[in-house]
Write a protein that holds these residues in place. Structure first.
Motif, PDB file in Angstrom:
ATOM      1  N   GLY A   1       0.791  -1.206   0.034  1.00 24.99           N
ATOM      2  CA  GLY A   1       0.023   0.073   0.162  1.00 24.99           C
ATOM      3  C   GLY A   1       0.994   1.337   0.126  1.00 24.99           C
ATOM      4  O   GLY A   1       0.518   2.198  -0.559  1.00 24.99           O
TER       5      GLY A   1
ATOM      6  N   HIS B   1       0.793   3.814  -3.072  1.00 21.48           N
ATOM      7  CA  HIS B   1       0.166   5.063  -3.102  1.00 21.48           C
ATOM      8  C   HIS B   1       0.599   6.353  -2.202  1.00 21.48           C
ATOM      9  O   HIS B   1       0.097   7.268  -2.128  1.00 21.48           O
ATOM     10  N   SER B   2       1.880   6.021  -1.581  1.00 19.08           N
ATOM     11  CA  SER B   2       2.384   7.176  -0.773  1.00 19.08           C
ATOM     12  C   SER B   2       3.434   7.928  -1.775  1.00 19.08           C
ATOM     13  O   SER B   2       4.059   7.286  -2.384  1.00 19.08           O
TER      14      SER B   2
ATOM     15  N   HIS C   1      -8.107   7.085   2.799  1.00 15.96           N
ATOM     16  CA  HIS C   1      -7.896   5.707   2.946  1.00 15.96           C
ATOM     17  C   HIS C   1      -8.598   4.718   1.895  1.00 15.96           C
ATOM     18  O   HIS C   1      -8.546   3.789   1.691  1.00 15.96           O
TER      19      HIS C   1
ATOM     20  N   VAL D   1      -7.010   4.207  -0.879  1.00 16.82           N
ATOM     21  CA  VAL D   1      -5.902   3.155  -0.767  1.00 16.82           C
ATOM     22  C   VAL D   1      -6.141   1.722  -0.907  1.00 16.82           C
ATOM     23  O   VAL D   1      -6.466   1.080   0.133  1.00 16.82           O
TER      24      VAL D   1
ATOM     25  N   GLY E   1      -6.860   0.431   2.789  1.00 21.54           N
ATOM     26  CA  GLY E   1      -6.434   1.218   3.783  1.00 21.54           C
ATOM     27  C   GLY E   1      -7.503   1.145   5.179  1.00 21.54           C
ATOM     28  O   GLY E   1      -7.252   1.748   6.120  1.00 21.54           O
TER      29      GLY E   1
END
Length: 239
Positions: free
Chosen positions: A12, A16-17, A56, A59, A66
């Motif tokens: 994750g 996504h970060s 989230h 995510v 998330g």
């Protein structure tokens, strides 16, 4: 590092970060959330929790979400575990045995994100069992090792690189040995001795600072978190 030892969290983060490009912004955003939930009002905690839940929602990927309560419990547990270690093992519980109460209160962080209370460890004993069982079962993925390298050897900001070596040393040293090996991070007996010396020195310095002085930054941190969250809300508000 503990968080991304779970392959689902690592994937994750990788998917996504933007922590590689904006590590400080990512860190400050997380700290602002924790400061508001810990020291802010109930209404502020709910608002910031709602904002994080919306993030989230996006995510998601193969095998992870998330908003997965299991992953929320794990991420929060890593924060609780780190705080307990410093308080009890490094500082020697300077204000008494607060560990059990801390575990109960810290569950609020995951609860604010939507994790049902009955899915979290209810007390210190169950928390210890949860951590032991979770760490024993984890198998770090290649993605987790890649994320770990980016965390330990960040490319930005360059002006923080001189402090990166100390941060890296402490982080590696405080990892459970089983996970440290899985992350392919070398560690020697000499490193262990130096780590213990650094921790003892830090604890001694902490005790020399008067309590009111140690606690005073809380109000400044809360004021700063409120300002930054309000600024981010204005920046993302519809024109």
């Amino acid at each position: 590092m503990l968080q991304v030892a779970d392959p689902r969290v690592a994937q994750g983060v990788a998917d996504h970060s933007d922590f590689r490009k904006r590590p400080l912004a990512r860190l400050i955003g997380t700290l602002d959330f924790l400061i508001i939930v810990t020291f802010g009002t109930e209404q502020e905690a709910e608002r910031v929790g709602h904002a994080v839940r919306r993030v989230h929602d996006r995510v998601t990927g193969p095998g992870y979400s998330g908003n997965d309560p299991e992953l929320q419990v794990w991420v929060n547990a890593t924060l609780i575990d780190a705080a307990l270690y410093v308080y009890t093992e490094v500082l020697g519980s300077p204000s008494g045995d607060l560990a059990d109460e801390y575990v109960r209160q810290a569950a609020l962080v995951a609860e604010v994100l939507g994790c049902p209370p009955d899915q979290q460890p209810a007390d210190l004993a169950s928390f210890r069992r949860y951590m032991d069982e979770k760490i024993a079962a984890l198998e770090v993925s290649d993605t987790g090792r890649e994320v770990a390298r980016a965390v330990l050897w960040p490319q930005r900001p360059r002006w923080l690189r001189p402090a990166g070596g100390l941060n890296r040393f402490l982080t590696i040293g405080l990892l459970p040995p089983r996970l440290r090996e899985q992350f392919d991070l070398p560690w020697s007996a000499r490193d262990e001795r130096l780590l213990r010396l650094l921790l003892r020195t830090g604890a001694t310095g902490y005790r020399l600072v008067p309590g009111p002085v140690r606690r005073s930054p809380r109000h400044l941190a809360l004021h700063g978190a409120r300002r930054r969250i309000a600024r981010r809300a204005r920046a993302h508000a519809p024109a």
